[in-house]
Write an enzyme that holds these catalytic residues in place. Structure first.
Site, mmCIF file in Angstrom:
data_model
loop_
_atom_site.group_PDB
_atom_site.id
_atom_site.type_symbol
_atom_site.label_atom_id
_atom_site.label_comp_id
_atom_site.label_asym_id
_atom_site.label_seq_id
_atom_site.Cartn_x
_atom_site.Cartn_y
_atom_site.Cartn_z
ATOM 1 N N HIS A 101 0.889 -1.163 0.000
ATOM 2 C CA HIS A 101 0.000 0.000 0.000
ATOM 3 C C HIS A 101 0.929 1.214 0.000
ATOM 4 O O HIS A 101 2.031 1.165 0.582
ATOM 5 C CB HIS A 101 -0.825 0.119 1.273
ATOM 6 C CG HIS A 101 -1.722 -1.045 1.584
ATOM 7 N ND1 HIS A 101 -1.284 -2.167 2.212
ATOM 8 C CD2 HIS A 101 -3.056 -1.214 1.396
ATOM 9 C CE1 HIS A 101 -2.302 -3.006 2.376
ATOM 10 N NE2 HIS A 101 -3.385 -2.448 1.889
ATOM 11 N N ASP A 104 2.463 1.972 3.319
ATOM 12 C CA ASP A 104 3.397 0.996 3.906
ATOM 13 C C ASP A 104 4.822 1.432 3.644
ATOM 14 O O ASP A 104 5.748 1.049 4.364
ATOM 15 C CB ASP A 104 3.257 -0.396 3.259
ATOM 16 C CG ASP A 104 1.860 -0.960 3.349
ATOM 17 O OD1 ASP A 104 1.132 -0.582 4.280
ATOM 18 O OD2 ASP A 104 1.505 -1.770 2.466
HETATM 19 C C1 XUL Z 1 -7.396 -6.656 4.552
HETATM 20 C C2 XUL Z 1 -6.604 -7.045 3.392
HETATM 21 C C3 XUL Z 1 -5.790 -5.988 2.747
HETATM 22 C C4 XUL Z 1 -5.677 -6.106 1.276
HETATM 23 C C5 XUL Z 1 -4.965 -4.954 0.621
HETATM 24 O O1 XUL Z 1 -8.173 -7.651 5.080
HETATM 25 O O2 XUL Z 1 -6.592 -8.188 3.013
HETATM 26 O O3 XUL Z 1 -4.544 -5.980 3.351
HETATM 27 O O4 XUL Z 1 -5.034 -7.270 0.904
HETATM 28 O O5 XUL Z 1 -5.499 -3.738 0.941
#
Ligand code: XUL
Ligand code: CO
Length: 438
Positions: A101, A104
């Site tokens: 993300h 992150d």
């Molecule tokens: C949350 C989840 C996230 C997604 C990416 O449950 O799985 O981390 O993978 O946003």
């Protein structure tokens, strides 16, 4: 300076090995059904769990030190230390991909322009540090659920300015994904849903989410993103109800809004079970719709009703998952370990044990799924089960050429019909056990 100094490069030693830092089943170069294991299983590291999460939960502070030698956390020095540690970690395990993300990678500033500059700087650094390695991004995404502005959703927000911030983050995250060579771009609808229908315009919100995705697709294609856009379904958590409840719901949404040519599913095992489905069910529904794109590899805890994101250890589940993946002809995406160590497993060694467990579980699943297909008993039974459809009448119905009256006439002629053949579930479960346990 190496961060994981005490941990050697992880090699395959086979099932007899008792070495805690060796693979027992994941043998990267071993050929299974004509392809190397490493090609069947493009594993990825989830930046958020592995490089960021320190075990903090709502009952207590973190237990793991994720400063990676940077001293103070939440700085650009720390962000760079995470990159160095991530590369060392991936190289020691032979993992070629990572998922991220935006937030992150760098500390988020109050001013989005400052955050974006930091993102440019860190992605330059990632490119510089991964040069000459085979490490690449699997997929990127924008965190549109953490910042308080997204309390009512991102694409589904009630506030048009908040919507613009969602758009800005998606735009930037797609640019970064392209820059880092990513194969996919993920939308996980973190807060795209509702807490109560008393304050929610459902159709309005869904149309706005679709518009955001359409703009993202158009922008992505305009800057040369040729990969797959992915929706990651999840039924609840953080919201009481999330719009991308499960694969069937998300696929229906994509078809409704004309996005089904550019989007596929990213199926996460623990999200499947939260929706009351098995992991295999979600993979199957995606696959039969031509939309099985990628996997978030983890597992839930049967005794707990939330998204525990445990590392996958259940080889029954990984085998059935790999059966679907093999029948799908592989994945355009890969296997992202959206999994986290349990809070008391807080050391660097535990980070490696977790990945060894996950990679071995999927490698074992691959070997056994291939055996299941080669064994042929299950596929043969399925052919047998549907055999009556091979006759003239079955073909006519399948081609859409039969009428209800004609079929009713046949029933009337037959007067009564014998039971169809037995479903043989227990026999098939025995075959499955036989393959799995040898
Ligand atoms: C949350 C989840 C996230 C997604 C990416 O449950 O799985 O981390 O993978 O946003
Ligand atoms: Co996930």
């Amino acid at each position: 300076m190496a961060i994981f100094e005490g941990v050697p490069a992880i090699k395959y030693e086979g099932p007899e090995s008792k070495n805690a830092f060796a693979f027992k089943y994941y043998d990267a170069d071993r050929v299974v059904m004509g392809k190397k294991m490493s090609e069947h299983l493009p594993f990825a590291m989830a930046w958020w769990h592995n490089m960021c999460a320190n075990g903090a939960d709502m009952f207590g502070v973190g237990t793991a030190d994720k400063s990676f030698g940077a001293g103070e956390t939440g700085t650009m020095e720390h962000a760079k230390a995470k990159v160095d540690a991530a590369i060392e970690f991936m190289q020691k395990l032979g993992i070629r991909y990572y998922c991220f993300h935006d937030v992150d990678l760098v500390p988020e500033d109050k001013d989005i322009n400052v955050t974006d500059q930091r993102l440019d700087e860190i992605t330059d650094y990632i490119l510089e540090k991964t040069k000459g390695t085979d490490i690449k991004c699997l997929w990127g995404t924008a965190n549109m659920f953490g910042n308080p502005r997204f309390m009512n959703g991102a694409g589904s927000t009630n506030d048009v300015d908040v919507y613009c911030f969602a758009a800005a983050q998606v735009k930037k995250a797609i640019e970064l994904t392209v820059k880092l060579g990513g194969r996919g771009y993920v939308f996980w609808g973190g807060r795209e849903g509702y807490e109560t229908l008393l304050n929610t315009k459902v159709k309005f919100e869904q149309e706005n989410i679709a518009s955001l995705m359409r703009m993202a697709r158009d922008y992505g294609r305009s800057i040369g993103f040729t990969g797959t856009f992915l929706i990651e379904p999840k039924p609840k958590e953080p919201m009481k109800h999330q719009y991308d409840f499960d694969a069937a719901t998300a696929i229906g949404f994509l078809k409704e809004y004309g996005l089904d040519k550019d989007f596929k599913m990213n199926i996460e095992a623990n999200h499947a079970t939260l929706a009351g489905h098995t992991f295999q069910h979600e993979l199957r529904i995606s696959r039969i719709n031509g939309m099985l794109g990628s996997i978030d590899a983890n597992q839930g805890d049967v005794m707990l009703g939330w998204d525990t994101d445990c590392f996958p250890s259940n080889v029954y589940d990984t085998t059935l998952a790999m059966y679907e993946v093999l029948k799908n002809g592989g994945l355009e995406g890969g296997f992202n370990f959206d999994s986290k160590n349990r809070r008391p497993s807080y050391t660097y060694e535990d980070m490696f044990h977790a990945y060894i467990l996950g990679m071995d579980s999927f490698a074992y699943g691959l070997l056994k799924a291939a055996e299941m297909i080669e064994d042929g008993r299950i596929d043969a039974f399925i052919d047998e089960k549907y055999k009556t459809w091979e006759g003239e009448l079955g073909v006519k119905i399948r081609e859409g050429k039969a009428t209800l009256s004609e079929l009713a006439e046949r029933a009337s002629e037959l007067k009564s019909v014998a039971n169809p053949i037995s479903g043989r579930q227990e026999y098939l479960e025995g075959v499955f056990n036989n393959v799995l346990l040898g």
